[in-house]
Write an enzyme that holds these catalytic residues in place. Structure first.
Site, short mmCIF file in Angstrom:
data_model
loop_
_atom_site.label_atom_id
_atom_site.label_comp_id
_atom_site.label_asym_id
_atom_site.label_seq_id
_atom_site.Cartn_x
_atom_site.Cartn_y
_atom_site.Cartn_z
N GLY A 178 16.43 69.43 44.29
CA GLY A 178 16.34 69.19 42.86
C GLY A 178 17.71 69.25 42.24
O GLY A 178 18.67 69.75 42.85
N GLN A 228 24.15 69.94 35.71
CA GLN A 228 24.94 70.09 36.95
C GLN A 228 25.88 68.92 37.18
O GLN A 228 26.84 69.05 37.94
CB GLN A 228 24.00 70.26 38.17
CG GLN A 228 23.25 71.58 38.14
CD GLN A 228 22.37 71.73 39.36
OE1 GLN A 228 21.26 71.23 39.39
NE2 GLN A 228 22.86 72.39 40.40
N CYS A 231 21.63 76.64 45.56
CA CYS A 231 21.88 75.79 44.40
C CYS A 231 23.11 74.93 44.67
O CYS A 231 24.11 75.44 45.20
CB CYS A 231 22.09 76.67 43.17
SG CYS A 231 22.41 75.74 41.66
N LEU A 232 23.02 73.66 44.29
CA LEU A 232 24.17 72.77 44.48
C LEU A 232 25.40 73.25 43.71
O LEU A 232 26.52 72.90 44.07
CB LEU A 232 23.81 71.34 44.03
CG LEU A 232 22.69 70.67 44.84
CD1 LEU A 232 22.25 69.37 44.16
CD2 LEU A 232 23.13 70.40 46.27
N HIS A 282 13.50 77.16 38.91
CA HIS A 282 14.93 77.08 39.19
C HIS A 282 15.58 75.96 38.38
O HIS A 282 16.62 76.17 37.74
CB HIS A 282 15.15 76.87 40.71
CG HIS A 282 16.59 76.72 41.09
ND1 HIS A 282 17.26 77.62 41.89
CD2 HIS A 282 17.52 75.77 40.77
CE1 HIS A 282 18.52 77.24 42.04
NE2 HIS A 282 18.70 76.11 41.38
N GLU A 283 14.96 74.77 38.42
CA GLU A 283 15.58 73.62 37.72
C GLU A 283 15.58 73.82 36.21
O GLU A 283 16.58 73.53 35.55
CB GLU A 283 14.85 72.32 38.07
CG GLU A 283 14.94 71.88 39.52
CD GLU A 283 16.33 71.95 40.11
OE1 GLU A 283 17.33 71.76 39.39
OE2 GLU A 283 16.43 72.21 41.32
N HIS A 309 18.30 75.88 34.72
CA HIS A 309 19.58 75.20 34.48
C HIS A 309 19.67 74.70 33.03
O HIS A 309 20.76 74.61 32.47
CB HIS A 309 19.75 74.01 35.43
CG HIS A 309 20.23 74.39 36.79
ND1 HIS A 309 21.48 74.91 37.04
CD2 HIS A 309 19.64 74.29 38.01
CE1 HIS A 309 21.63 75.13 38.34
NE2 HIS A 309 20.53 74.76 38.96
NI NI Z 1 20.42 74.87 41.03
#
Ligand code: NI
Length: 177
Positions: A47, A52, A100-101, A142-143, A146
């Protein structure tokens, strides 16, 4: 259509509350989502949220297919979710490992609500209303975090369970989100 650089923890934009999308089905919105998809696929994430890639708007995408790399991950449908709102349906929390990216190379044990309802819109303005549990619920939490300026390390209860992925899980991978 481009793979965009992913902001990493420390960038103040990741701590901002993202603004809602006001117009659906616009070329700008479709281009943003395509860039998010390209970036997520290039980095093999589960995701990604618009902040991000540096866009402080309430847009997230996610999706997990059955993948031998992530034996414990349940399938999650490919979803574009805009202006989301979450309703907690169970006060039960479950600890699970996340990546997480924006926090590359790290994994942490994060408590999430086991059952939630989420509502919002797709890129065309069609309403979305789903009740989910388990890994699907975890990915959405999680998403959406952000969009409220929260990164998963801020939710870890015991920092002994935060570390480098290749040290914690030498034989196993957990998808980044
Ligand atoms: Ni993340």
């Amino acid at each position: 259509m481009a793979v965009r650089p992913v902001l990493r923890m420390g960038d103040p934009l990741l701590l901002q509350v993202a603004a809602p999308v006001e117009q659906f089905d616009t070329p700008e919105l479709h281009a943003l989502i395509q860039d998010m998809r390209d970036t997520m696929e290039a980095m093999q994430g589960a995701g990604i949220a618009a902040p991000q890639i540096g866009v402080s708007r309430q847009v997230v995408i996610f999706g997990v297919k059955k993948n031998p790399r992530y034996p414990d991950a349940e399938e999650v449908p490919d979803t574009v979710l805009i202006n989301p709102s979450l309703q907690v349906l169970s006060e039960d929390m479950e600890e699970g490992w996340e990546g997480c990216l924006s926090v590359p190379g790290m994994r942490g044990l994060v408590p999430r609500h086991t059952r939630i309802r989420y509502t919002g819109y797709d890129q065309f303005g069609n309403p979305i209303d789903r009740t989910v549990s388990g890994f699907h619920a975890r990915v959405v939490q999680h998403e959406c975090d952000h969009l409220w300026g929260i990164l998963y390390p801020m939710r870890i209860r015991d920092l002994r369970y935060f570390g480098f992925a290749d040290v914690l899980f030498p034989d196993q991978e957990i998808p980044d989100e």
